[in-house]
Scaffold this motif. Structure first.
Motif, mmCIF file in Angstrom:
data_model
loop_
_atom_site.group_PDB
_atom_site.id
_atom_site.type_symbol
_atom_site.label_atom_id
_atom_site.label_comp_id
_atom_site.label_asym_id
_atom_site.label_seq_id
_atom_site.Cartn_x
_atom_site.Cartn_y
_atom_site.Cartn_z
ATOM 1 N N SER A 32 7.520 -3.584 -13.980
ATOM 2 C CA SER A 32 7.957 -3.391 -12.597
ATOM 3 C C SER A 32 6.762 -3.087 -11.700
ATOM 4 N N PRO A 33 6.786 -3.540 -10.440
ATOM 5 C CA PRO A 33 5.651 -3.239 -9.551
ATOM 6 C C PRO A 33 5.538 -1.741 -9.325
ATOM 7 N N MET A 34 4.383 -1.189 -9.631
ATOM 8 C CA MET A 34 4.173 0.240 -9.391
ATOM 9 C C MET A 34 2.798 0.419 -8.774
ATOM 10 N N VAL A 66 0.673 -4.685 -7.531
ATOM 11 C CA VAL A 66 0.924 -4.476 -6.100
ATOM 12 C C VAL A 66 -0.378 -4.693 -5.338
ATOM 13 N N GLN A 109 2.803 -8.154 -5.972
ATOM 14 C CA GLN A 109 3.802 -7.889 -4.940
ATOM 15 C C GLN A 109 3.026 -7.639 -3.648
ATOM 16 N N HIS A 179 13.164 -0.979 -0.634
ATOM 17 C CA HIS A 179 12.699 0.424 -0.655
ATOM 18 C C HIS A 179 12.291 0.957 0.715
ATOM 19 N N VAL A 298 16.471 -4.297 -12.584
ATOM 20 C CA VAL A 298 15.613 -3.138 -12.893
ATOM 21 C C VAL A 298 16.429 -1.861 -12.748
ATOM 22 N N GLY A 299 15.985 -0.824 -13.418
ATOM 23 C CA GLY A 299 16.560 0.500 -13.165
ATOM 24 C C GLY A 299 16.911 1.269 -14.411
ATOM 25 N N SER A 300 16.029 2.186 -14.795
ATOM 26 C CA SER A 300 16.275 3.169 -15.866
ATOM 27 C C SER A 300 16.272 2.581 -17.270
ATOM 28 N N VAL A 301 15.694 1.405 -17.456
ATOM 29 C CA VAL A 301 15.583 0.888 -18.823
ATOM 30 C C VAL A 301 14.653 1.810 -19.616
ATOM 31 N N VAL A 335 10.795 -3.200 -16.109
ATOM 32 C CA VAL A 335 10.725 -1.868 -16.706
ATOM 33 C C VAL A 335 9.578 -1.134 -16.021
ATOM 34 N N GLY A 336 9.877 0.025 -15.470
ATOM 35 C CA GLY A 336 8.856 0.768 -14.733
ATOM 36 C C GLY A 336 8.322 1.932 -15.543
ATOM 37 N N LEU A 340 4.983 3.009 -18.139
ATOM 38 C CA LEU A 340 3.889 3.944 -17.816
ATOM 39 C C LEU A 340 3.731 4.927 -18.969
ATOM 40 N N ALA A 365 2.202 8.972 -14.711
ATOM 41 C CA ALA A 365 2.047 8.298 -13.421
ATOM 42 C C ALA A 365 0.751 8.728 -12.729
HETATM 43 C C1 LIG Z 1 4.441 5.427 -9.773
HETATM 44 C C2 LIG Z 1 5.444 4.436 -9.228
HETATM 45 C C3 LIG Z 1 5.060 3.566 -8.205
HETATM 46 C C4 LIG Z 1 5.970 2.618 -7.699
HETATM 47 N N1 LIG Z 1 5.552 1.731 -6.735
HETATM 48 C C5 LIG Z 1 6.378 0.719 -6.351
HETATM 49 C C6 LIG Z 1 5.921 -0.290 -5.453
HETATM 50 O O1 LIG Z 1 4.777 -0.283 -4.988
HETATM 51 N N2 LIG Z 1 6.774 -1.293 -5.131
HETATM 52 C C7 LIG Z 1 8.042 -1.351 -5.635
HETATM 53 O O2 LIG Z 1 8.781 -2.301 -5.313
HETATM 54 N N3 LIG Z 1 8.505 -0.397 -6.470
HETATM 55 C C8 LIG Z 1 7.706 0.623 -6.848
HETATM 56 N N4 LIG Z 1 8.168 1.563 -7.742
HETATM 57 C C9 LIG Z 1 9.525 1.446 -8.292
HETATM 58 C C10 LIG Z 1 9.510 0.739 -9.651
HETATM 59 O O3 LIG Z 1 9.040 -0.596 -9.542
HETATM 60 C C11 LIG Z 1 10.922 0.694 -10.284
HETATM 61 O O4 LIG Z 1 11.763 -0.085 -9.484
HETATM 62 C C12 LIG Z 1 11.512 2.081 -10.462
HETATM 63 O O5 LIG Z 1 10.583 2.963 -11.085
HETATM 64 C C13 LIG Z 1 12.798 2.018 -11.301
HETATM 65 O O6 LIG Z 1 12.538 1.426 -12.541
HETATM 66 P P1 LIG Z 1 12.432 2.339 -13.900
HETATM 67 O O7 LIG Z 1 13.709 3.111 -13.956
HETATM 68 O O8 LIG Z 1 12.285 1.334 -15.003
HETATM 69 O O9 LIG Z 1 11.233 3.238 -13.729
HETATM 70 C C14 LIG Z 1 7.293 2.552 -8.219
HETATM 71 C C15 LIG Z 1 7.673 3.445 -9.230
HETATM 72 C C16 LIG Z 1 6.786 4.364 -9.746
HETATM 73 C C17 LIG Z 1 7.247 5.297 -10.857
#
Ligand SMILES: Cc1cc2nc3c(=O)[nH]c(=O)nc-3n(C[C@H](O)[C@H](O)[C@H](O)COP(=O)(O)O)c2cc1C
Length: 369
Positions: A32-34, A66, A109, A179, A298-301, A335-336, A340, A365
């Motif tokens: 997932s983009p972070m 990103v 992204q 977001h 996406v979400g909480s995997v 997966v976010g 990490l 993180a």
């Molecule tokens: C440190 C961090 C930075 C993130 N930055 C972005 C971002 O730049 N763009 C985005 O679309 N989502 C961002 N997210 C959200 C994640 O891409 C993801 O949608 C969210 O963490 C839920 O997925 P997860 O439950 O697998 O963690 C970020 C999440 C984290 C934890």
């Protein structure tokens, strides 16, 4: 588990390749983009290449990174990587080379923070934050609404960033449209109160995004994967909704499909939460059903690998994921935090080494590992 359940919950689909245009992703797992602010002066370095290579080597099929577009108010942190300028693009070339060498695919992204950026942020503290109506996420007036000239400039900056990405060898691009970032601020009635052609009802508020997509599509050609990330929720308002019914959702998405989107990346807190009453489908499932386009959920995997004391990890989210992937409710899963916490998450899932997975902690993180 009965034999039938074992069949339903097999890992086969999760590790099957997926092809869109010329892009074949080796499996369905997407990082997932972070946004991570570890790139001095916006230039991604060797640490970033190693961070992503580690995930690709450990069977993440597609990485979404990103990158900030070229506009003085795009970012709030000069440590976030740029997707323009020779130094940054050379840094990205090395990131891409290493991810490809490890067998992964990677797309950036493209992001502009809009009014989420605090006024006075580095690296251009004198540049005012920009948004459709100059309103922050609480609806307070912070700056002047964007002029049409500014809107055109920002659209061009997205298109230029997409070309930079394509020329550097990225496998596609994603637009940050969820977001509560800039594109989403145009979608949302609370932050978009314009009365010109960029404002109006929920459908009219898609115009900015559609023009960005059209400009990007025209710049990269018909066969380059273009994704958009969308969410109902906004930073600062997890209950926000852009659309209330499947009919509205369909109209909203049609504008983006017409403009040239071919991947929808649907951001929810939990991918299995039903979106509309009367159906088990999550928002990603609805988007795939209504558009037929490639869809990422996406979400909480993997976030149930860290049960409260005295409880056992039930991996229920994983069973739900495998079932929904098999049912083709969506095509890919992002997966976010789990990635990490453990760069080898995907490999450990495939090999059934669930008890070896390192759970996500906020410390994960805070560093690039
Ligand atoms: C440190 C961090 C930075 C993130 N930055 C972005 C971002 O730049 N763009 C985005 O679309 N989502 C961002 N997210 C959200 C994640 O891409 C993801 O949608 C969210 O963490 C839920 O997925 P997860 O439950 O697998 O963690 C970020 C999440 C984290 C934890």
């Amino acid at each position: 588990m009965t034999e039938q359940q074992e069949q339903i919950y097999s890992l086969e689909t999760l590790f099957e390749p997926y092809t869109i245009h010329q892009l074949t992703v080796p499996n369905r797992i997407v990082m997932s983009p972070m946004a991570r602010a570890f790139s001095p002066e916006g230039v991604p370095g060797e640490d970033m290449a190693a961070y992503y290579r580690r995930r690709a080597e450990n069977e993440v099929g597609l990485i979404i990174t990103v990158g900030m577009i070229d506009h003085p108010a795009a970012t709030s942190d000069p440590g976030l990587p740029n997707i323009f300028g020779e130094a940054a693009m050379n840094g990205w070339r090395e990131v891409i080379r290493q991810v490809h060498e490890a067998g992964g695919r990677i797309v950036p992204q493209l992001s502009h923070m809009g009014m989420i950026r605090s006024m006075g942020s580095q690296p251009y503290p004198d540049a005012p934050s920009i948004g459709p109506s100059g309103l922050d996420m609480q609806g307070n007036k912070i700056s002047e609404p964007m002029t049409e000239e500014e809107i055109a400039k920002v659209i061009q900056a997205y298109a230029d960033a997409a070309v930079n990405a394509q020329q550097a060898g990225f496998d596609g691009i994603e637009l940050s449209g969820g977001h509560g970032l800039l594109i989403d601020q145009f979608f949302w009635e609370k932050t978009n109160q314009r009365t010109d052609r960029y404002g109006g009802d929920f459908l009219k508020r898609t115009r900015f995004a559609a023009e960005v997509v059209q400009a990007v599509r025209a710049a990269v050609g018909p066969d380059y994967p273009v994704s958009i990330r969308l969410s109902q929720w906004k930073m600062g308002d997890y209950t926000a909704k852009l659309v209330d019914t499947p009919e509205q959702l369909e109209q909203f998405l049609n504008v983006l499909v017409q403009a040239g989107v071919d991947i929808f990346h649907i951001s929810t807190r939990r991918f299995w939460d039903p979106e509309f009453a009367g159906s088990e489908l999550g928002l990603a499932g609805w988007v795939k059903k209504l558009t037929g386009k490639t869809t990422i959920a996406v979400g909480s995997v993997g976030m149930d690998n860290d049960p409260a004391e005295g409880e056992e990890a039930d991996h229920q989210g994983m069973e739900e994921l495998l079932k929904r992937l098999d049912n083709q409710e969506f095509d890919l899963i992002a997966v976010g935090r789990a990635l990490l916490g453990d760069p080898a998450w995907a490999k450990k899932i495939r090999e059934g080494r669930l008890e070896e997975i390192q759970a996500f902690t906020p410390d994960a993180a805070a560093k690039l590992y």
